[in-house]
Design an enzyme around this catalytic site. Structure first.
Site, short mmCIF file in Angstrom:
data_model
loop_
_atom_site.label_atom_id
_atom_site.label_comp_id
_atom_site.label_asym_id
_atom_site.label_seq_id
_atom_site.Cartn_x
_atom_site.Cartn_y
_atom_site.Cartn_z
N CYS A 19 33.35 44.30 38.98
CA CYS A 19 32.62 44.07 40.22
C CYS A 19 31.15 44.45 40.06
O CYS A 19 30.29 43.90 40.73
CB CYS A 19 33.25 44.89 41.34
SG CYS A 19 33.25 46.64 40.97
N GLU A 67 35.65 48.64 48.94
CA GLU A 67 34.80 48.33 47.79
C GLU A 67 35.03 46.85 47.48
O GLU A 67 36.11 46.47 47.05
CB GLU A 67 35.16 49.22 46.60
CG GLU A 67 34.85 50.68 46.90
CD GLU A 67 35.22 51.65 45.79
OE1 GLU A 67 35.15 52.86 46.02
OE2 GLU A 67 35.61 51.18 44.70
P1 NAD Z 1 41.76 40.26 46.07
O1 NAD Z 1 41.00 40.60 47.29
O2 NAD Z 1 42.25 38.87 45.91
O3 NAD Z 1 43.06 41.18 45.94
C1 NAD Z 1 42.97 42.58 45.94
C2 NAD Z 1 44.26 43.16 46.48
O4 NAD Z 1 44.40 42.79 47.85
C3 NAD Z 1 45.51 42.65 45.77
O5 NAD Z 1 46.41 43.72 45.65
C4 NAD Z 1 46.03 41.60 46.74
O6 NAD Z 1 47.41 41.37 46.63
C5 NAD Z 1 45.69 42.23 48.07
N1 NAD Z 1 45.57 41.31 49.20
C6 NAD Z 1 45.14 40.02 49.19
N2 NAD Z 1 45.14 39.52 50.44
C7 NAD Z 1 45.56 40.51 51.27
C8 NAD Z 1 45.77 40.62 52.68
N3 NAD Z 1 45.52 39.60 53.51
N4 NAD Z 1 46.21 41.80 53.18
C9 NAD Z 1 46.44 42.85 52.37
N5 NAD Z 1 46.28 42.80 51.02
C10 NAD Z 1 45.84 41.65 50.48
O7 NAD Z 1 40.85 40.71 44.84
P2 NAD Z 1 41.15 40.52 43.29
O8 NAD Z 1 41.01 39.06 42.98
O9 NAD Z 1 42.40 41.23 42.94
O10 NAD Z 1 39.95 41.35 42.62
C11 NAD Z 1 38.70 40.81 42.36
C12 NAD Z 1 37.72 41.13 43.48
O11 NAD Z 1 37.65 42.54 43.65
C13 NAD Z 1 36.32 40.69 43.18
O12 NAD Z 1 35.74 40.15 44.34
C14 NAD Z 1 35.61 41.98 42.80
O13 NAD Z 1 34.21 41.98 42.99
C15 NAD Z 1 36.28 42.94 43.71
N6 NAD Z 1 36.15 44.32 43.21
C16 NAD Z 1 35.27 45.17 43.83
C17 NAD Z 1 35.10 46.47 43.34
C18 NAD Z 1 34.11 47.43 43.94
O14 NAD Z 1 34.12 48.59 43.57
N7 NAD Z 1 33.26 47.00 44.87
C19 NAD Z 1 35.83 46.89 42.24
C20 NAD Z 1 36.70 45.99 41.62
C21 NAD Z 1 36.87 44.71 42.13
O1 6OD Z 2 33.76 53.50 38.41
C1 6OD Z 2 34.30 53.41 39.52
O2 6OD Z 2 34.62 54.40 40.18
C2 6OD Z 2 34.56 52.08 40.07
N1 6OD Z 2 35.07 52.04 41.31
C3 6OD Z 2 34.31 51.00 39.31
C4 6OD Z 2 34.49 49.67 39.74
C5 6OD Z 2 34.56 48.68 38.83
C6 6OD Z 2 34.73 47.34 39.25
O3 6OD Z 2 35.23 46.48 38.56
#
Ligand code: NAD
Ligand code: 6OD
Length: 489
Positions: A291, A257
């Site tokens: 997100c 995600e």
């Molecule tokens: P991030 O990708 O920087 O980090 C997420 C996790 O991955 C953290 O635990 C981090 O330590 C780990 N990580 C980072 N590099 C890694 C690697 N090389 N190998 C393994 N693990 C690694 O994301 P963030 O800044 O914590 O969160 C924000 C991002 O998450 C935004 O882009 C947002 O859109 C996305 N997001 C998506 C959803 C969805 O449902 N699509 C939901 C929430 C957040």
């Molecule tokens: O509602 C959910 O199950 C979900 N994965 C939400 C994601 C939110 C992102 O910030």
């Protein structure tokens, strides 16, 4: 929060320091003060957690009946609810977000994530086929669902408890064991959940937490560990690419995600006040760190000026404050580092020629909060679609608003982006809602609503916003391996 607090890993049912005693400091997003020392996992801690999870799969957990597993997961949901105030306090300390959001959305969803998937596994049927054979006796095929094994769960900081349990709930319901690597910014609720697991009697090693960073650290060590059978990840698209490469070693399955640059589409025939309210929430909830949030707003020309003015009024009325104060409606960004990124986009918007409707900088905060990572809610108009702030995910409390003149035009505008996570559409014309929902290239479309979640529905992103779907029976596709048994009769 006790600033001398030391947050440990949770491995094999025990809270443990890092094998080499490494730790790092977590700072409060609200005032910048140190919050806690967090154990930092190295390869040895990851190996211990994976070994504990593998051992749990071979032991009692791997042999439990579905009924017993379901009972235990109901117990987890109930215990989260019983310790509601502890989870709220931990999430507030980690994220700085206002109490009402954490109390009404994030912690209740943590409990629901265990309960819903317990219900799903209890009620799902397996397929079966009778087939003819040359001797006339026939054969019966039926499918069984086995747990995949040890699931690596890597989660982000923006809704830490909701997003981590959204993976752990179905993984455990399907009979797997997990090793969770929460974001380095938000380790508290994942750790607290370890206490819940022990109270409820989840066998040791089923739920493990290792803290630390991503690249060349705990996250990467976990995704590269050969004892991990599948990886579920929520976070940035760029990180997903790195994890996919790691998962290719050993041919492990992934569920991703990822990021979004979501469009909000407001037609002139909408219920105006509801649309302003819905778009306001979708842009500014959680200080824009959602997100599914909206960073591109398209408004049909006849109501464009009125809509921009109404959203500006709402944005300027947010109440900054400490999360515990129920009068606060708006929190800080997660960290100074993330604030630097968001402010760089605020500057870029102006450099690219935006008209600043409101915000654009750092608010004046009282001295005791001045060290926090606060930014103003921000709205721009007047940019071309090629501008960086219109194309790239900022993950902050901001949006660009642009007028449009036709349904076809706005669908093209919404789709002209590499991401494809979510859309929110506002219209009173039901036919139009169906037409647009079919043509926008996203995983989730909300009509006259936003972030209204039924956990049985498929959830995930299109294009660069993800791989796979989770939710309801769709989660079973990822967290189990379906096998066929063929019995000659
Ligand atoms: P991030 O990708 O920087 O980090 C997420 C996790 O991955 C953290 O635990 C981090 O330590 C780990 N990580 C980072 N590099 C890694 C690697 N090389 N190998 C393994 N693990 C690694 O994301 P963030 O800044 O914590 O969160 C924000 C991002 O998450 C935004 O882009 C947002 O859109 C996305 N997001 C998506 C959803 C969805 O449902 N699509 C939901 C929430 C957040
Ligand atoms: O509602 C959910 O199950 C979900 N994965 C939400 C994601 C939110 C992102 O910030």
């Amino acid at each position: 929060m006790d600033q001398s607090r030391h947050i440990l890993h949770f491995i094999d049912g025990e809270f443990t320091a890092a094998a080499d005693a490494s730790h790092f400091t977590k700072y409060s997003p609200v005032d910048g003060r140190p919050l806690a020392k967090i154990a930092e996992a190295g390869r040895a801690d990851i190996a211990a957690a994976v070994a504990a999870a593998r051992s749990a799969m071979r032991g009692e957990w791997g042999k439990l009946s579905i009924e017993r597993r379901v009972d235990l997961l109901y117990g987890v949901a109930d215990e989260i609810t019983r310790r509601f105030d502890d989870f709220v306090a931990a999430e507030m300390a980690d994220t700085g977000q206002p109490a009402h959001v954490i109390e009404q959305v994030f912690i209740p969803r943590g409990a629901a994530n265990f309960k819903i998937f317990a219900d799903v596994v209890k009620n799902v049927a397996a397929e079966s086929f009778r087939m003819a054979t040359p001797d006339g006796r026939g054969a019966l095929n039926y499918a069984i669902r086995n747990p995949k094994g040890v699931i690596g769960v890597i989660s982000p900081w923006n809704a830490p408890f909701l997003l981590m349990t959204w993976k752990v709930g179905p993984a455990l319901a399907c009979g797997n064991a997990v090793v969770v690597k929460p974001s380095e910014e938000t380790p508290l609720t994942a750790t607290l959940l370890g206490e819940v697991m022990n109270t409820v009697g989840i066998p040791k090693g089923v739920y493990n937490v290792v803290n630390g960073f991503g690249p060349n650290a705990a996250g990467e060590f976990l995704t590269r560990h050969p004892g991990v059978d599948a990886i579920t990840f929520t976070g940035e698209t760029r990180t997903g690419t790195a994890i996919m490469k790691a998962a290719a070693e050993g041919m492990r399955d992934v569920s991703f995600e990822l990021g979004g640059k979501n469009a909000g589409i407001v037609f002139a025939d909408c219920h105006f006040d509801a649309a302003v309210d819905g778009i306001f929430r979708s842009v500014f909830l959680n200080t824009g760190q959602v997100c599914l949030g909206t960073e591109r707003v398209y408004v049909e020309r006849p109501i464009f000026e009125r809509f921009v003015a109404a959203l500006k009024t709402r944005a300027e009325a947010v109440r900054y404050g400490r999360p515990e104060d129920h009068a606060s409606t708006y929190g800080p960004l997660i960290s100074q580092e993330h604030r630097d990124k968001v402010l760089s986009y605020y500057r870029k918007a102006i450099d690219e020629g935006a008209t600043l409707v409101t915000g654009g900088g750092v608010p004046d905060m009282p001295a005791e909060l001045a060290g926090g990572s606060w930014v103003q809610p921000t709205i721009w108009t007047g940019l071309p679609e090629t501008a960086a702030v219109v194309r790239e995910e900022i993950f902050g409390p901001c949006c660009h608003i642009r007028p449009f003149d036709s349904e076809d035009e706005v669908i093209d505008l919404a789709n002209a982006n590499d991401y494809g996570l979510a859309t929110t559409i506002w219209t009173d014309n039901l036919s139009r809602a169906h037409r647009v929902a079919e043509r926008v290239e996203v995983g989730v479309t909300w009509v006259n609503s936003w972030f209204l979640r039924d956990l049985r529905t498929p959830f995930g992103g299109s294009k660069q916003s993800g791989i796979g779907r989770e939710g309801g029976v769709h989660s079973l596709e990822f967290y189990t391996e379906t096998r066929n048994v063929c019995i000659k009769l």
